[in-house]
Design a protein around this motif. Structure first.
Motif, short mmCIF file in Angstrom:
data_model
loop_
_atom_site.label_atom_id
_atom_site.label_comp_id
_atom_site.label_asym_id
_atom_site.label_seq_id
_atom_site.Cartn_x
_atom_site.Cartn_y
_atom_site.Cartn_z
N ARG A 211 0.81 -1.22 0.00
CA ARG A 211 0.00 0.00 0.00
C ARG A 211 0.84 1.27 0.00
O ARG A 211 0.29 2.37 0.06
CB ARG A 211 -0.93 0.01 1.22
N TRP A 212 2.16 1.12 -0.04
CA TRP A 212 3.02 2.31 -0.06
C TRP A 212 2.79 3.08 -1.35
O TRP A 212 2.63 2.51 -2.43
CB TRP A 212 4.48 1.91 0.10
N ILE A 213 2.80 4.41 -1.24
CA ILE A 213 2.43 5.27 -2.37
C ILE A 213 3.56 5.51 -3.35
O ILE A 213 3.39 6.21 -4.34
CB ILE A 213 1.89 6.62 -1.86
N GLY A 214 4.74 4.96 -3.09
CA GLY A 214 5.81 4.99 -4.07
C GLY A 214 6.75 6.18 -4.01
O GLY A 214 7.64 6.31 -4.85
N LEU A 215 6.59 7.06 -3.03
CA LEU A 215 7.52 8.18 -2.90
C LEU A 215 8.92 7.67 -2.57
O LEU A 215 9.08 6.75 -1.78
CB LEU A 215 7.06 9.14 -1.80
N GLY A 216 9.93 8.27 -3.19
CA GLY A 216 11.30 7.85 -2.95
C GLY A 216 11.91 8.57 -1.75
O GLY A 216 11.42 9.61 -1.31
N PRO A 217 13.00 8.02 -1.21
CA PRO A 217 13.66 8.63 -0.06
C PRO A 217 14.12 10.06 -0.30
O PRO A 217 14.09 10.90 0.61
CB PRO A 217 14.84 7.71 0.21
N LEU A 218 14.56 10.37 -1.53
CA LEU A 218 15.02 11.72 -1.82
C LEU A 218 13.89 12.73 -1.66
O LEU A 218 14.05 13.77 -1.00
CB LEU A 218 15.60 11.79 -3.23
N HIS A 219 12.74 12.43 -2.25
CA HIS A 219 11.61 13.35 -2.15
C HIS A 219 11.15 13.49 -0.70
O HIS A 219 10.86 14.61 -0.23
CB HIS A 219 10.45 12.85 -3.01
N CYS A 220 11.10 12.37 0.03
CA CYS A 220 10.65 12.42 1.42
C CYS A 220 11.67 13.13 2.30
O CYS A 220 11.31 13.83 3.26
CB CYS A 220 10.38 11.01 1.94
N GLY A 221 12.96 12.96 2.00
CA GLY A 221 14.00 13.66 2.76
C GLY A 221 13.94 15.16 2.56
O GLY A 221 14.10 15.94 3.51
N VAL A 222 13.72 15.58 1.32
CA VAL A 222 13.57 17.01 1.04
C VAL A 222 12.34 17.56 1.74
O VAL A 222 12.37 18.65 2.33
CB VAL A 222 13.48 17.25 -0.49
N LEU A 223 11.24 16.81 1.71
CA LEU A 223 10.03 17.24 2.40
C LEU A 223 10.27 17.38 3.89
O LEU A 223 9.84 18.37 4.51
CB LEU A 223 8.91 16.22 2.14
N LEU A 224 10.96 16.41 4.49
CA LEU A 224 11.24 16.46 5.92
C LEU A 224 12.07 17.68 6.28
O LEU A 224 11.77 18.39 7.25
CB LEU A 224 11.97 15.18 6.34
N THR A 225 13.10 17.94 5.51
CA THR A 225 13.96 19.11 5.77
C THR A 225 13.17 20.40 5.65
O THR A 225 13.28 21.30 6.49
CB THR A 225 15.15 19.12 4.79
N ALA A 226 12.38 20.50 4.58
CA ALA A 226 11.59 21.72 4.36
C ALA A 226 10.58 21.93 5.48
O ALA A 226 10.41 23.06 5.97
CB ALA A 226 10.88 21.63 3.00
N VAL A 227 9.91 20.88 5.90
CA VAL A 227 8.91 21.01 6.96
C VAL A 227 9.56 21.41 8.27
O VAL A 227 9.02 22.24 9.01
CB VAL A 227 8.11 19.69 7.11
N TYR A 228 10.72 20.81 8.57
CA TYR A 228 11.39 21.15 9.83
C TYR A 228 11.69 22.65 9.90
O TYR A 228 11.35 23.32 10.88
CB TYR A 228 12.69 20.36 9.99
N PHE A 229 12.32 23.18 8.87
CA PHE A 229 12.69 24.61 8.90
C PHE A 229 11.46 25.51 8.77
O PHE A 229 11.43 26.60 9.36
CB PHE A 229 13.73 24.91 7.83
N ALA A 230 10.47 25.07 8.01
CA ALA A 230 9.26 25.88 7.87
C ALA A 230 8.48 25.96 9.18
O ALA A 230 7.74 26.92 9.41
CB ALA A 230 8.37 25.31 6.77
N SER A 231 8.65 24.96 10.04
CA SER A 231 7.88 24.91 11.28
C SER A 231 8.56 25.60 12.45
O SER A 231 8.03 25.58 13.57
CB SER A 231 7.61 23.46 11.66
N LEU A 232 9.71 26.24 12.22
CA LEU A 232 10.44 26.87 13.32
C LEU A 232 9.65 28.01 13.97
O LEU A 232 9.91 28.35 15.13
CB LEU A 232 11.79 27.40 12.82
N ASP A 233 8.73 28.59 13.24
CA ASP A 233 7.91 29.67 13.80
C ASP A 233 6.56 29.18 14.32
O ASP A 233 5.74 29.98 14.77
CB ASP A 233 7.68 30.75 12.73
#
Length: 377
Positions: A236-258
């Protein structure tokens, strides 16, 4: 989509092993903000803002990945007592040893008897008193949570196994909703403490304990890992690759600092953390290579448990040796952090090969069983 075949016993999941150390390293980076004080206020403020809370995301990794790996490596017909025996053989001896190191290096003259006993028995996180849950070897509070998770895992794993595959994503969404609801409720009912520093991780100690430390609350991270493991296993995994998910994780972390600080403890990054872990497992299932599947991170990943337990005594040793009130320039701070890291890695290696592995081989399973190559946190 049909359920994918169960992996063979001992099947290697290199990315799941390799990502363990980056997760624990984030905790180390966060602890540098506590043990190294900057002479330049702007540098100290910048470190606290951008990296001081990154260890909280590392802990989400730590707990979620534990649930994922335990679920993925679960053995058909395994009994609960045997499972608990393996888990305790892995975590208890190193905890006791690093507890004694911490007591000898810095904590013995300051910790209360009650705090020491609860810490030794891995019960300290059931207390909301920071003198207790932060006592002795401070990161060991997470072991209270792990013991609680392990006790419940046989029941949780069977419960998730009964969920129909088409309902798994709805289950994951419900767990995420609960993770996000916790800080919302806490902010509504817990009175802020105006005396806490602006960069404190929550508006009060009580709020911090409920969201970050309490084993019942952190069970959500662990349970989400179990659900994500079955999502991958059932195709049932949606097929996202580690690179895309890693970029998303980094972006969300810094975007959530405020974002409000209670949300930053877990809620803001729980979705990308879960997606990233699942994407790594998906890549391993397909036989692909990822940024964390190389031999260096495999080696470091196998040291991760010893590292998380020994790095705090090492940090406190140098913190006291160099002067608790000493202020560092940025190059000096980087040098001290590198020294802390290097000594911690060496000691983690010695503890892993000299203590953890021999004890696990001797105590974790009957002699007739052989060990798999995929182990949990």
């Amino acid at each position: 989509m049909s359920e994918t075949p169960q992996p063979r016993t001992g099947r290697r999941m290199p990315s799941l092993t390799g990502v363990r150390f980056p997760a624990i390293f984030l905790v180390f980076v966060g602890h540098v903000a506590i043990s190294v004080h900057f002479a330049d206020p702007e540098a100290g403020s910048a470190y606290h803002r951008y990296l001081g809370g990154i260890g909280k995301m590392g802990l989400s990794f730590f707990f979620l990945l534990s649930g994922f790996i335990l679920s993925w490596a679960a053995r058909a017909g395994d009994s609960a007592p045997l499972f608990w025996r393996r888990r305790m053989a892995k975590i208890v001896p190193l905890h006791w040893l690093t507890f004694l190191v911490a007591m000898a290096v810095f904590a013995g003259t300051a910790v209360t008897g009650k705090a020491a006993v609860l810490n030794f028995l891995m019960l300290q996180s059931w207390s909301s008193d920071p003198v207790i849950f932060g006592s002795v070897n401070a990161p060991s509070w997470s072991l209270t949570c792990l013991v609680f998770f392990y006790l419940l895992f046989p029941v949780l794993h069977r419960a998730v196994a009964r969920i129909r595959p088409q309902h798994l994503w709805w289950c994951a969404a419900a767990v995420v909703a609960l993770v996000i609801a916790v800080p919302a409720v806490v902010r509504a009912v817990v009175t802020p403490d105006p005396q806490l520093a602006p960069f404190a991780p929550a508006s009060s100690v009580k709020a911090f304990w409920i969201i970050q430390i309490c084993p019942v609350t952190r069970l959500l991270d662990f349970f989400l890992g179990i659900v994500m493991a079955r999502i991958v296993r059932t195709g049932r995994w949606i097929g996202l690759g580690p690179l895309h998910c890693g970029v998303l994780l980094t972006a969300v972390y810094f975007a959530s600092l405020d974002a409000p600080r209670e949300y930053r403890l877990t809620a803001t990054t729980i979705i990308p953390v879960a997606l990233f872990v699942a994407s790594l497992a998906g890549a391993d299932v397909k036989g692909g290579k990822t940024i964390v599947s190389g031999p260096s991170l495999q080696w470091l990943g196998n040291l991760s448990y010893a590292f998380i337990l020994i790095h705090w005594p090492v940090m406190m040793f140098f913190f006291k040796a160099f002067g608790e009130k000493h202020l560092y320039s940025v190059p000096e701070a980087a040098g001290v952090a590198a020294l802390d890291f290097t000594v911690s890695i060496v000691l983690a290696w010695l503890l892993t090969v000299g203590v953890e592995r021999p004890i696990v081989r001797r105590l974790a399973r009957p002699r007739s069983q052989t060990a798999g190559t995929l182990t949990s946190m």
